[in-house]
Structure formats: structure tokens, C-alpha cells
Design an enzyme around this catalytic site. Structure first.
Site, PDB file in Angstrom:
ATOM      1  N   TRP A   1       0.863  -1.188   0.000  1.00 43.09           N
ATOM      2  CA  TRP A   1       0.000   0.000   0.000  1.00 43.09           C
ATOM      3  C   TRP A   1       0.897   1.235   0.000  1.00 43.09           C
ATOM      4  O   TRP A   1       1.540   1.541   1.004  1.00 43.09           O
ATOM      5  CB  TRP A   1      -0.892   0.012   1.238  1.00 43.09           C
ATOM      6  CG  TRP A   1      -1.959  -1.040   1.238  1.00 43.09           C
ATOM      7  CD1 TRP A   1      -2.377  -1.809   0.190  1.00 43.09           C
ATOM      8  CD2 TRP A   1      -2.771  -1.432   2.355  1.00 43.09           C
ATOM      9  NE1 TRP A   1      -3.383  -2.659   0.584  1.00 43.09           N
ATOM     10  CE2 TRP A   1      -3.647  -2.445   1.907  1.00 43.09           C
ATOM     11  CE3 TRP A   1      -2.841  -1.024   3.686  1.00 43.09           C
ATOM     12  CZ2 TRP A   1      -4.575  -3.049   2.736  1.00 43.09           C
ATOM     13  CZ3 TRP A   1      -3.769  -1.625   4.521  1.00 43.09           C
ATOM     14  CH2 TRP A   1      -4.635  -2.622   4.053  1.00 43.09           C
ATOM     15  N   GLU A   2       0.932   1.957  -1.087  1.00 39.44           N
ATOM     16  CA  GLU A   2       1.893   3.051  -1.229  1.00 39.44           C
ATOM     17  C   GLU A   2       1.260   4.421  -1.453  1.00 39.44           C
ATOM     18  O   GLU A   2       1.985   5.405  -1.616  1.00 39.44           O
ATOM     19  CB  GLU A   2       2.849   2.747  -2.396  1.00 39.44           C
ATOM     20  CG  GLU A   2       3.622   1.449  -2.244  1.00 39.44           C
ATOM     21  CD  GLU A   2       4.539   1.180  -3.422  1.00 39.44           C
ATOM     22  OE1 GLU A   2       5.313   2.085  -3.785  1.00 39.44           O
ATOM     23  OE2 GLU A   2       4.464   0.063  -3.984  1.00 39.44           O
ATOM     24  N   ASP A   3      -0.078   4.517  -1.454  1.00 40.47           N
ATOM     25  CA  ASP A   3      -0.713   5.793  -1.793  1.00 40.47           C
ATOM     26  C   ASP A   3      -0.527   6.852  -0.715  1.00 40.47           C
ATOM     27  O   ASP A   3      -0.378   8.030  -1.021  1.00 40.47           O
ATOM     28  CB  ASP A   3      -2.203   5.571  -2.064  1.00 40.47           C
ATOM     29  CG  ASP A   3      -2.419   4.788  -3.349  1.00 40.47           C
ATOM     30  OD1 ASP A   3      -2.678   5.410  -4.387  1.00 40.47           O
ATOM     31  OD2 ASP A   3      -2.295   3.550  -3.314  1.00 40.47           O
TER      32      ASP A   3
END
EC number: 3.2.1.35
Length: 473
Positions: free
Chosen positions: A134-136
């Protein structure tokens, strides 16, 4: 009155105590039993059947694909659309699942978690690595800069809509609190749930911890690779995340700017060292295993890493004490017959020989130094010493018969090899073992009985030296 210890003695004592604390026991290998795993997680499955360029990947301990259609793999990557209801903004600026963690229903998120985990990992009994990518947004407020500032803006808007009379500084403070609290709850609930559903997998978040040491672009001449002190402190703010994780998955993707330079090794080394620091700091009695994500090519280019950069990535990770590396790639690796052929040539010429060398060197060191109950860790993290098979003692020979490995090391242990290992490496034991050479077996201790002795280190060295040690896969 007697004089106290001098500053040199005091410093030596502090360093000795500090280093002893660093070497907490860690989880044993979960795949092949090797102390250092090299995994291939690249979607190259089409090279053979579709593009008629078969790849020999048997040198890798694990073979997987990050593509959507693959399930029940030893490595599973959960991208943002594969696990639960991950809040974010899409590329068009539209809110997805509420946009920010404050807007997510944890009940609905947990319900979706079960469905997705059971789809990708279909049995509870299997062991493996499970990586949440999860990089947002980032759970530390101040790290949401540039395009991630949208998450701070929405958080401020939510507070301002409830408290239109508040001054801006109070709105910002409250927005930060609400965002970080919700992010923490969202990530913790996710980890707790997936660990309960698939307890034999090692769970963690990709790119956690990060080091933020990309300043080589602006400061090439003065670049050291060190993680900024402020980022180390911010990593410690995530103690709640490290406490709940069962593995860490930092990333050391190399930009071509760093190709075949000392800066490349420094970039990797300090990122891995920071992950290992976090791994040993936030659990009282053990250190988390660290699996380092890297690429077989430079970022954004289908150019294979040079030998120097294989040493700087795979070799550096092994010498520092990582549990393994995961070689990751995307669909760009298999767009044509030409790209598959390039990979095939690169694997044969450089990558596979190096992987075989390091894989066996780490296992050799574990057997010779740690009775096979721990992995070797470089005594001085900054030293230019690696776990490589000595060219004076070993050679790699190709396999010819069906079923034989592509390459296998053949050779025998020398006293010079033993001395080198003892001088430059020490043991980090697996859980259940202790001692300088991991010779004490605590698994058999019961009711105060003395622990079982796994054998004399000197005896094992003499035996190894006497044997014509032939390594076979």
C-alpha cells in the site's frame, strides 16, 4: 579511590553491549532451510510457452509471479486492490473507499479482508511470505508530501467542516491526530486479522521501513547514503507497526544513476541497516526477519545489474544478515521474444552464477560458524567483506544430467576460509538456539534442566577441515 575505566574502555564496553543486544535470535528459514533465500518474483511465465524462450530458474529458492491470476504461492503480494477496502485517491483525483482512513468502515474492511486472503492463500497450513503493498499514503503525517499531500488536504477539510470557527493551526493539529490515529488503526486491524486467518505466513508492509536517502541526485559529491536522523526518529514513531509485523520488507531498487558506483552500495547498505535496526529494536526477545526487495535490473530500464551492483544489493544484504532478497519485476520483462532472450542471457552469464555463489556461501558459513542454527552477520557493517565462496577453494561446475542444477559449487573447506569467517562474521541464532556458535538448544530444555550442547565448535571445524567438502544441491 580507584580510578574508573578510561573513555576507551567505556566506549568498548558500550559497543560490546550494544552489539550483543543487536544479535537477538530471529525466525528460522521457512522455505529451503537456507539461511539466505533468493526469490524470483518476476512474471516471466510466458517466456517459455508463449515466446519460446524457456528460462532456467532452478537456482532460486522460490519462484513466484506478482500477476493477478496466481494463487497459493510462497510469496504473495497484496496490492491496493487485492486486500480489503484501502482508502485512496485514483489517478483522476477521485476518492476510493472514502479517500482517507478516517472515512473507512473497519467492519466492512475486515469482511473484505477475509474474502481476498482466502482467495490468494487458500490453505492455513502453508507457510510463506505475505507482503502488503500500500503506497498511496503514509501513516506518518509529515511524510505525505508532494502528490500525497491530497490526504492531508482532505483531512484538514474534514476537521474544518465540523469546526468552521477554529483557527488554521488548530485545524492542522487535529487533522494530523485524526489521520495518524485512523491510519494506525487501519493498518493494525489489517495485520491482526490476516495473521489470525493465515498464521503461518510472515506478514509485513512493502517499503517499511524506508530510509529516504535518495539525495544522491542533489548531493552527488557529498552523498553518504545515511538515513537522515529525522527519518530514523520517524521510523521509531511506527513502533506500533513493527510490534505487529512478523517480517520487514524494505526496498533497494537501484536507479541507473547509481550504477557501478560506491554510492550504489551506500544507498543499499544504509537502507538494509535501518531495516535491521528496526527489526531488532521493537521486540523484546527476538528480531524480525528482513526480506529485501530488489530488482534484477535498474529501475525503469531493462538493463541487468552489473556484477558490482549484484554485490551491492544481493551480496550486501546477505553479509548484513538479511533473511533473503526478493527479485521483483513487472510485465515489462516479458513484452517480447527479445526481452525474454535478454533475461535468459543475463541469467546464464551473470545472475545465476552469483546467486548460486552467495546462496551456498551463506549456507556454508552457517554450518561452519553457527552449527546450521543461525546465519552469519558481518561484524563491522561498513566493512567490504562479503559471503562469497573462495575462488581458491571452490569452483562452480555446470550440471549435465537431467534434473541436475544449472550450476553447483564443488570444493573443500580450507583453514584460511575458516579464519576469514571467524574474523569477519558472527552468528545470529534462530529462535530456540543461543551461544556464540548457536550451540545451545533451548528447545529441549525443560523444568530447569541444562540445555543440550549441539557440539564443540572446534570439533566441528576440525571435522569440516578434514573433509573434502563437496557441495551438491
Amino acid at each position: 579511590m580507584r580510578a574508573g575505566p578510561g573513555p576507551t574502555v567505556t566506549l568498548a564496553l558500550v559497543l560490546a553491549v550494544s552489539w550483543a543486544m543487536e544479535l537477538k535470535p530471529t525466525a528460522p528459514p521457512i522455505f529451503t532451510g537456507r539461511p539466505f533465500v533468493v526469490a524470483w518474483d518476476v512474471p516471466t511465465q510466458d517466456c517459455g510457452p508463449r515466446l519460446k524462450v524457456p528460462l532456467d530458474l532452478n537456482a532460486f529458492d522460490v519462484q513466484a509471479s506478482p500477476n493477478e491470476g496466481f494463487v497459493n504461492q510462497n510469496i504473495t503480494i497484496f496490492y491496493r486492490d487485492r486486500l480489503g477496502l484501502y482508502p485512496r485517491f485514483d489517478s483522476a483525483g477521485r476518492s476510493v473507499h472514502g479517500g482517507v482512513p478516517q472515512n473507512v468502515s473497519l467492519w466492512a474492511h475486515r469482511k473484505m479482508l477475509q474474502k481476498r486472503v482466502e482467495h490468494y492463500i487458500r490453505t492455513q497450513e502453508s507457510a510463506g511470505l505475505a507482503v502488503i503493498d500500500w503506497e498511496d499514503w503514509r501513516p506518518v503525517w509529515v511524510r505525505n508530501w508532494q502528490d500525497k499531500d491530497v490526504y492531508r488536504r482532505l483531512s484538514r477539510q474534514l476537521v474544518a467542516s465540523r469546526h468552521p470557527d477554529w483557527p488554521p493551526d488548530r485545524i492542522v493539529k487535529q487533522a494530523q491526530y485524526e489521520f495518524e490515529f485512523a491510519a494506525q488503526q487501519f493498518m493494525l486491524e489489517t495485520l491482526r486479522y490476516v495473521k489470525a486467518v493465515r498464521p503461518r505466513h510472515l506478514w509485513g508492509f512493502y517499503l517499511f521501513p524506508d530510509c529516504y536517502n535518495h539525495d544522491y541526485v542533489q548531493n552527488w559529491e557529498s552523498y553518504t547514503g545515511r538515513c537522515p536522523d529525522v527519518e530514523v526518529a520517524r521510523n521509531d514513531q511506527l513502533a506500533w507497526l513493527w510490534a505487529e509485523s512478523t517480517a520487514l520488507f524494505p526496498s533497494v531498487y537501484l536507479d541507473e544513476t547509481l550504477a557501478s558506483s560506491r554510492h550504489g552500495r551506500n544507498f543499499v547498505s544504509f537502507r538494509v541497516q535501518e531495516a535491521l535496526r528496526v527489526a531488532r529494536t521493537h521486540h523484546a526477545n527476538h528480531a524480525l526477519p528482513v526480506y529485501v526487495f530488489t530488482r534484477p535490473t535498474y529501475s525503469r530500464r531493462l538493463t541487468g545489474l552489473s556484477e558490482m551492483d549484484l554485490i551491492s544489493t544481493i551480496g550486501e544484504s546477505a553479509a548484513l544478515g538479511a533473511a533473503g532478497v526478493i527479485l521483483w519485476g513487472d510485465a515489462g520483462y516479458t513484452t517480447s521474444t527479445e526481452t525474454c532472450q535478454y533475461l535468459k542471457d543475463y541469467l546464464t552469464r551473470l545472475l545465476v552464477p552469483y546467486v548460486v555463489n552467495v546462496s551456498w556461501a551463506t549456507q556454508y558459513c552457517s554450518r561452519a560458524q553457527c552449527h546450521g542454527h543461525g546465519r552469519c552477520v558481518r561484524r563491522n557493517p561498513s566493512a567490504s567483506t562479503f559471503l562469497h565462496l573462495s575462488t581458491n577453494s571452490f569452483r562452480l561446475v555446470p550440471g549435465h544430467a537431467p534434473g541436475e542444477p544449472q550450476l553447483r559449487p564443488v570444493g573443500e573447506l580450507s583453514w584460511a576460509d575458516i579464519d576469514h569467517l571467524q574474523t569477519h562474521f558472527r552468528c545470529q541464532c534462530y529462535l530456540g538456539w543461543s551461544g556464540e556458535q548457536c550451540q545451545w538448544d533451548h528447545r529441549q530444555a525443560a523444568g530447569g534442566a541444562s540445555e543440550a550442547w549441539a557440539g564443540s565448535h572446534l570439533t566441528s571445524l576440525l571435522a569440516l577441515a578434514a573433509l573434502a567438502f563437496t557441495w551438491t544441491l
